[in-house]
Design a protein around this motif. Structure first.
Motif, PDB file in Angstrom:
ATOM      1  N   GLY A 103      40.907  35.108  37.704  1.00  0.00           N
ATOM      2  CA  GLY A 103      41.863  34.609  36.698  1.00  0.00           C
ATOM      3  C   GLY A 103      43.290  35.043  37.000  1.00  0.00           C
ATOM      4  N   SER A 106      47.521  35.848  32.868  1.00  0.00           N
ATOM      5  CA  SER A 106      48.916  35.583  32.498  1.00  0.00           C
ATOM      6  C   SER A 106      49.320  36.300  31.201  1.00  0.00           C
ATOM      7  CB  SER A 106      49.171  34.081  32.392  1.00  0.00           C
ATOM      8  OG  SER A 106      48.186  33.480  31.598  1.00  0.00           O
ATOM      9  N   LEU A 108      48.350  39.214  30.084  1.00  0.00           N
ATOM     10  CA  LEU A 108      48.563  40.649  30.310  1.00  0.00           C
ATOM     11  C   LEU A 108      49.895  40.891  31.027  1.00  0.00           C
ATOM     12  CD1 LEU A 108      47.350  43.498  30.096  1.00  0.00           C
ATOM     13  CD2 LEU A 108      46.230  43.096  32.297  1.00  0.00           C
ATOM     14  N   LYS A 114      43.941  41.315  37.939  1.00  0.00           N
ATOM     15  CA  LYS A 114      43.674  42.086  36.720  1.00  0.00           C
ATOM     16  C   LYS A 114      42.886  43.368  36.997  1.00  0.00           C
ATOM     17  CE  LYS A 114      43.216  39.871  32.251  1.00  0.00           C
ATOM     18  NZ  LYS A 114      42.338  39.036  31.414  1.00  0.00           N
ATOM     19  N   MET A 151      34.348  37.801  42.486  1.00  0.00           N
ATOM     20  CA  MET A 151      34.898  36.457  42.693  1.00  0.00           C
ATOM     21  C   MET A 151      36.419  36.516  42.537  1.00  0.00           C
ATOM     22  SD  MET A 151      34.129  32.729  40.983  1.00  0.00           S
ATOM     23  CE  MET A 151      35.142  32.812  39.497  1.00  0.00           C
ATOM     24  N   ALA A 206      43.395  28.186  40.232  1.00  0.00           N
ATOM     25  CA  ALA A 206      41.940  28.397  40.177  1.00  0.00           C
ATOM     26  C   ALA A 206      41.314  27.457  39.143  1.00  0.00           C
ATOM     27  CB  ALA A 206      41.657  29.847  39.821  1.00  0.00           C
ATOM     28  N   VAL A 238      35.965  40.524  34.328  1.00  0.00           N
ATOM     29  CA  VAL A 238      36.507  41.744  34.931  1.00  0.00           C
ATOM     30  C   VAL A 238      37.232  42.592  33.882  1.00  0.00           C
ATOM     31  CG1 VAL A 238      38.748  40.718  35.623  1.00  0.00           C
ATOM     32  CG2 VAL A 238      37.784  42.586  36.952  1.00  0.00           C
ATOM     33  N   ASP A 239      37.720  41.952  32.812  1.00  0.00           N
ATOM     34  CA  ASP A 239      38.665  42.656  31.934  1.00  0.00           C
ATOM     35  C   ASP A 239      38.017  43.394  30.762  1.00  0.00           C
ATOM     36  OD1 ASP A 239      37.971  40.442  30.392  1.00  0.00           O
ATOM     37  OD2 ASP A 239      39.822  39.365  30.870  1.00  0.00           O
TER      38      ASP A 239
HETATM   39  P1  UTP Z   1      40.446  34.544  30.711  1.00  0.00           P
HETATM   40  O1  UTP Z   1      40.109  33.267  30.080  1.00  0.00           O
HETATM   41  O2  UTP Z   1      40.728  35.681  29.819  1.00  0.00           O
HETATM   42  O3  UTP Z   1      41.657  34.288  31.714  1.00  0.00           O
HETATM   43  O4  UTP Z   1      39.302  34.884  31.725  1.00  0.00           O
HETATM   44  P2  UTP Z   1      42.597  35.270  32.548  1.00  0.00           P
HETATM   45  O5  UTP Z   1      43.028  34.522  33.730  1.00  0.00           O
HETATM   46  O6  UTP Z   1      41.964  36.599  32.840  1.00  0.00           O
HETATM   47  O7  UTP Z   1      43.801  35.552  31.576  1.00  0.00           O
HETATM   48  P3  UTP Z   1      44.934  34.575  30.972  1.00  0.00           P
HETATM   49  O8  UTP Z   1      44.213  33.589  30.099  1.00  0.00           O
HETATM   50  O9  UTP Z   1      45.675  33.947  32.115  1.00  0.00           O
HETATM   51  O10 UTP Z   1      45.779  35.541  30.199  1.00  0.00           O
HETATM   52  C1  UTP Z   1      38.060  35.434  31.403  1.00  0.00           C
HETATM   53  C2  UTP Z   1      37.464  35.941  32.705  1.00  0.00           C
HETATM   54  O11 UTP Z   1      37.303  34.854  33.616  1.00  0.00           O
HETATM   55  C3  UTP Z   1      37.960  35.145  34.838  1.00  0.00           C
HETATM   56  C4  UTP Z   1      39.022  36.165  34.486  1.00  0.00           C
HETATM   57  O12 UTP Z   1      39.396  36.893  35.633  1.00  0.00           O
HETATM   58  C5  UTP Z   1      38.325  36.979  33.424  1.00  0.00           C
HETATM   59  O13 UTP Z   1      37.453  37.932  34.000  1.00  0.00           O
HETATM   60  N1  UTP Z   1      38.499  33.899  35.416  1.00  0.00           N
HETATM   61  C6  UTP Z   1      39.263  33.065  34.668  1.00  0.00           C
HETATM   62  C7  UTP Z   1      38.213  33.617  36.718  1.00  0.00           C
HETATM   63  O14 UTP Z   1      37.502  34.385  37.426  1.00  0.00           O
HETATM   64  N2  UTP Z   1      38.703  32.457  37.246  1.00  0.00           N
HETATM   65  C8  UTP Z   1      39.458  31.589  36.538  1.00  0.00           C
HETATM   66  O15 UTP Z   1      39.866  30.552  37.095  1.00  0.00           O
HETATM   67  C9  UTP Z   1      39.742  31.900  35.210  1.00  0.00           C
END
Ligand code: UTP
Length: 410
Positions: A103, A106, A108, A114, A151, A206, A238-239
């Motif tokens: 992800g 954005s 954060l 992240k 991933m 992505a 991951v978060d």
């Molecule tokens: P979120 O929907 O919270 O998105 O992803 P994000 O990218 O972390 O944060 P914002 O929305 O831009 O602030 C939930 C999980 O899905 C992963 C993220 O890394 C997180 O673990 N994710 C999200 C991906 O692996 N790929 C993506 O294309 C989108």
């Protein structure tokens, strides 16, 4: 690969020659690379996504409740059996884990992937390091190194891998960690055109966490899991710094009930909480967004007083490897309007002060619909869920640190 003239003609038919506007200014390597980026764009798909951007994909869906079990309602006798089964899975390395780390993060606003975000605990640690600690704990308890899949995306793969390398792979052993990249799609501007991020780069992003299924397949990870006798893959965000892949009751319950897919849920704090909830969609398991259920449904309670649509998906699910192979291609793409700075059709730089581009993403939970049913286990939020999403306020580093410390320190 097609040459410049062929690609130019191809783009001409699609009103997209602007992607080659700066071609002559590029080095030979950049030129080849740009042609490659263009060649793999599926223009038909992008056109259809643009044309359908205002169609709400799920508006006709039939939403019904899905059964769930509360962790605290499991009898001691059942729990014992489940734990034994779950521990067998772990001890025999029949499970691997995968972090969704592609992800943009954005909200954060952290510069970098992240997982590299430093959580200011008593001893500050990155999110990846905190996860490594959980894997080390499994090793210390069961003597096995569970394979750790990460991933990433085109945007953050290199930085993620460099971070692991510069931290000696958290002493987990390089061979026990596998990185793989998810897919990406071009962003479209409001005219429906792909645009450039720079003179030599098509602006892509992505394809959402639902891209994981395709990415596992394309990178031959499903075959690898099978070859290594790995029957289960846990996939999680991951978060969430309290994510618990290895709680054996949940795994054992999945085994005993012969489930293809199982998710952990947490109960909504109130009917109004803005989270997606587990349900059946057109008879298949899924997650419905809070925007797509009525107030009446959100408030509906069962005979025990539990909210019927009260179990929220928080980004943790376990699949059998064989079921992952069944999840077919072609999940629905959902559109989001995002602020982005890009180079437009005329070659001018556009600054993203307001939403100005369409981003298309797939959602991981839509893969659940390839099963007839799934296990939903409602777990204690305090032991399982400490998300880092926002810079401040709700679901921020501050709230996650408090939850983490409360749990760890008891
Ligand atoms: P979120 O929907 O919270 O998105 O992803 P994000 O990218 O972390 O944060 P914002 O929305 O831009 O602030 C939930 C999980 O899905 C992963 C993220 O890394 C997180 O673990 N994710 C999200 C991906 O692996 N790929 C993506 O294309 C989108």
């Amino acid at each position: 690969m097609k040459n410049y003239e062929e690609i130019y003609e191809y783009l001409k038919e699609r009103n997209a020659t602007h992607l080659l506007k700066f071609y002559d200014e590029l080095s030979a390597e950049e030129q080849t690379n740009l042609l490659e980026q263009i060649e793999i764009i599926d223009f038909d798909l992008m056109k259809s996504l643009y044309d359908n951007r205002d169609v709400i994909p799920d508006s006709e869906n039939k939403i019904e409740p899905i059964g769930f079990t509360k962790f605290d309602d499991i009898s001691e006798e059942d729990k014992k059996r489940y734990i034994a089964l779950g521990e067998e899975v772990i001890k025999n390395k029949k499970m691997a884990v995968c972090q969704l780390a592609g992800g943009q993060g954005s909200r954060l606003g952290h510069k970098g992937p992240k997982g590299t975000f430093i959580v200011e605990l008593d001893t500050p640690k990155s999110i990846f390091e905190l996860f490594a600690e959980k894997l080390h704990a499994v090793y210390n308890k069961y003597g096995v190194k569970i394979q750790w899949y990460v991933m990433t995306s085109e945007d953050n793969d290199e930085e993620t891998q460099n971070f692991f390398a510069s931290h000696s792979f958290f002493d987990y052993g390089k061979e026990n960690i596998t990185f793989f990249k998810q897919g990406e799609l071009p962003l479209l501007n409001y005219n429906g055109n792909p645009v450039l991020a720079s003179k030599s780069k098509v602006f892509k992003a992505a394809d959402g966490n639902g891209g994981v299924y395709e990415a596992l397949r394309k990178n031959n990870i499903l075959e690898e899991l099978e070859a290594n006798g790995v029957e289960f893959l846990g996939i999680g965000n991951v978060d969430n710094i309290l994510i618990d892949f290895f709680e054996p009751t949940f795994l054992g319950m999945m085994v005993e009930q012969n489930r293809k897919v199982a998710m952990k849920s947490v109960t909504k704090v109130s009917p109004e909480e803005k989270v997606g909830v587990a349900c059946k969609i057109n008879g298949k398991p899924g997650v419905v967004e809070y925007t797509e259920i009525s107030e009446e449904m959100a408030n509906l309670r069962d005979e025990n007083g539990n909210l019927v649509y009260g179990e929220s998906y928080f980004g943790f699910v376990v699949y059998t490897t064989s079921f992952l192979k069944e999840i077919a291609k072609g999940l629905t793409y959902h559109v989001a309007k995002k602020k982005n700075s890009y180079i437009d059709e005329e070659g001018n730089e556009v600054i993203g002060e307001e939403p100005n581009t369409y981003k298309f993403e797939m959602f991981i939970f839509e893969g659940f619909s390839f099963a007839d049913d799934m296990l939903v286990l409602s777990v204690d939020r305090k032991k399982n869920f400490a998300p880092i999403k926002n810079k401040e306020g709700q679901d921020s580093p501050e709230t996650a640190i408090k939850l983490y410390n409360d749990f760890i320190k008891g």
